[in-house]
Design an enzyme around this catalytic site. Structure first.
Site, mmCIF file in Angstrom:
data_model
loop_
_atom_site.group_PDB
_atom_site.id
_atom_site.type_symbol
_atom_site.label_atom_id
_atom_site.label_comp_id
_atom_site.label_asym_id
_atom_site.label_seq_id
_atom_site.Cartn_x
_atom_site.Cartn_y
_atom_site.Cartn_z
ATOM 1 N N ASP A 29 0.855 -1.190 0.000
ATOM 2 C CA ASP A 29 0.000 0.000 0.000
ATOM 3 C C ASP A 29 0.896 1.248 0.000
ATOM 4 O OD1 ASP A 29 -1.759 2.192 0.962
ATOM 5 O OD2 ASP A 29 -3.211 0.580 1.262
ATOM 6 N N HIS A 99 -10.397 -5.197 -2.344
ATOM 7 C CA HIS A 99 -9.040 -5.474 -1.858
ATOM 8 C C HIS A 99 -9.095 -5.785 -0.370
ATOM 9 C CE1 HIS A 99 -9.921 -1.165 -1.792
ATOM 10 N NE2 HIS A 99 -9.249 -1.133 -0.651
HETATM 11 P P1 5GP Z 1 -9.758 1.528 0.819
HETATM 12 O O1 5GP Z 1 -9.842 2.818 1.570
HETATM 13 O O2 5GP Z 1 -10.445 1.598 -0.526
HETATM 14 O O3 5GP Z 1 -10.135 0.318 1.628
HETATM 15 O O4 5GP Z 1 -8.207 1.312 0.538
HETATM 16 C C1 5GP Z 1 -7.568 1.771 -0.602
HETATM 17 C C2 5GP Z 1 -6.087 1.663 -0.323
HETATM 18 O O5 5GP Z 1 -5.420 1.741 -1.571
HETATM 19 C C3 5GP Z 1 -5.562 2.799 0.550
HETATM 20 O O6 5GP Z 1 -4.957 2.248 1.712
HETATM 21 C C4 5GP Z 1 -4.582 3.537 -0.357
HETATM 22 O O7 5GP Z 1 -3.437 3.963 0.326
HETATM 23 C C5 5GP Z 1 -4.245 2.484 -1.400
HETATM 24 N N1 5GP Z 1 -3.916 3.027 -2.710
HETATM 25 C C6 5GP Z 1 -4.595 4.007 -3.377
HETATM 26 N N2 5GP Z 1 -4.022 4.221 -4.589
HETATM 27 C C7 5GP Z 1 -2.981 3.343 -4.670
HETATM 28 C C8 5GP Z 1 -1.994 3.087 -5.668
HETATM 29 O O8 5GP Z 1 -1.952 3.718 -6.727
HETATM 30 N N3 5GP Z 1 -1.080 2.125 -5.415
HETATM 31 C C9 5GP Z 1 -1.086 1.421 -4.244
HETATM 32 N N4 5GP Z 1 -0.145 0.494 -4.092
HETATM 33 N N5 5GP Z 1 -1.986 1.629 -3.262
HETATM 34 C C10 5GP Z 1 -2.919 2.593 -3.479
#
Ligand code: 5GP
Ligand code: ZN
Length: 137
Positions: A29, A99
Site C-alpha cells: 500500500d 481489496h
Molecule cells: P480503501 O480505503 O479503498 O479500503 O483502501 C484503498 C487503499 O489503496 C488505501 O490504503 C490507499 O493507500 C491504497 N492506494 C490508493 N491508490 C494506490 C496506488 O496507486 N497504489 C497502491 N499500491 N496503493 C494505493
C-alpha cells in the site's frame, strides 16, 4: 473503466509486488496504516462485495492468510496481523476494486478500531441478529 488496481494488474502502473498468481496479486500500500501494510486483490475486477465472485473472495483470503503467516514467522518484527476490507464509501472504501488489507501489527503502533461506547443489551443483539438472519434467507 478507470481503475488504478486494474492498471497495476495490467502492468501499466507501478507497484511493489509481494505475490502474483493467475487470479490474485498482492502489493504494498502506498499510504500504509503500519509498516508493511499491503493489499491483496483479485485480478478479475469487482467494485465491491456484491459483485465479487465468491471463489475470488476465497482466493484473496487464502493468499492473505499465507502472507500473514509469512509475516509472523519471517524476519520482520511483526507480532500480529489485522485483515480488513472496506465495502462502500461510508465504510471508507476509496478504491472501487475489492481489496483485502493485510496490516502488520506491533504493540504501540497506533492502529486500531473502536467499539461503540455502550454494550447493547441482549434483546437488541437478538433482534438485530434476527433481522440479519432474515435477510440471509
Ligand atoms: P480503501 O480505503 O479503498 O479500503 O483502501 C484503498 C487503499 O489503496 C488505501 O490504503 C490507499 O493507500 C491504497 N492506494 C490508493 N491508490 C494506490 C496506488 O496507486 N497504489 C497502491 N499500491 N496503493 C494505493
Ligand atoms: Zn479494477
Amino acid at each position: 473503466m478507470n481503475c488504478i488496481f486494474c492498471s497495476i494488474i495490467a502492468g501499466e502502473a507501478e507497484a511493489s509486488v509481494v505475490y502474483d498468481d493467475a487470479n490474485v496479486l498482492a502489493f504494498m500500500d502506498i499510504r500504509p496504516f503500519t509498516s508493511g501494510h499491503l493489499l491483496v486483490v483479485p485480478k478479475r475486477h469487482a467494485s465491491g462485495l456484491s459483485t465479487l465472485d465468491p471463489d475470488d473472495g476465497a482466493r484473496i483470503f487464502a493468499v492473505a492468510q499465507k502472507i500473514a503467516a509469512a509475516m509472523r514467522t519471517g524476519p520482520l518484527p511483526i507480532d500480529g496481523v489485522n485483515l480488513h476490507l472496506s465495502d462502500g464509501a461510508v465504510a471508507g472504501q476509496e478504491v472501487f476494486h475489492v481489496h483485502l488489507h493485510v496490516i502488520p501489527r506491533n504493540r504501540g503502533d497506533g492502529f486500531g478500531l473502536r467499539a461503540l461506547p455502550r454494550t447493547p443489551n441482549r434483546a437488541i443483539l437478538d433482534s438485530t441478529a434476527a433481522v440479519i438472519r432474515g435477510a440471509l434467507n
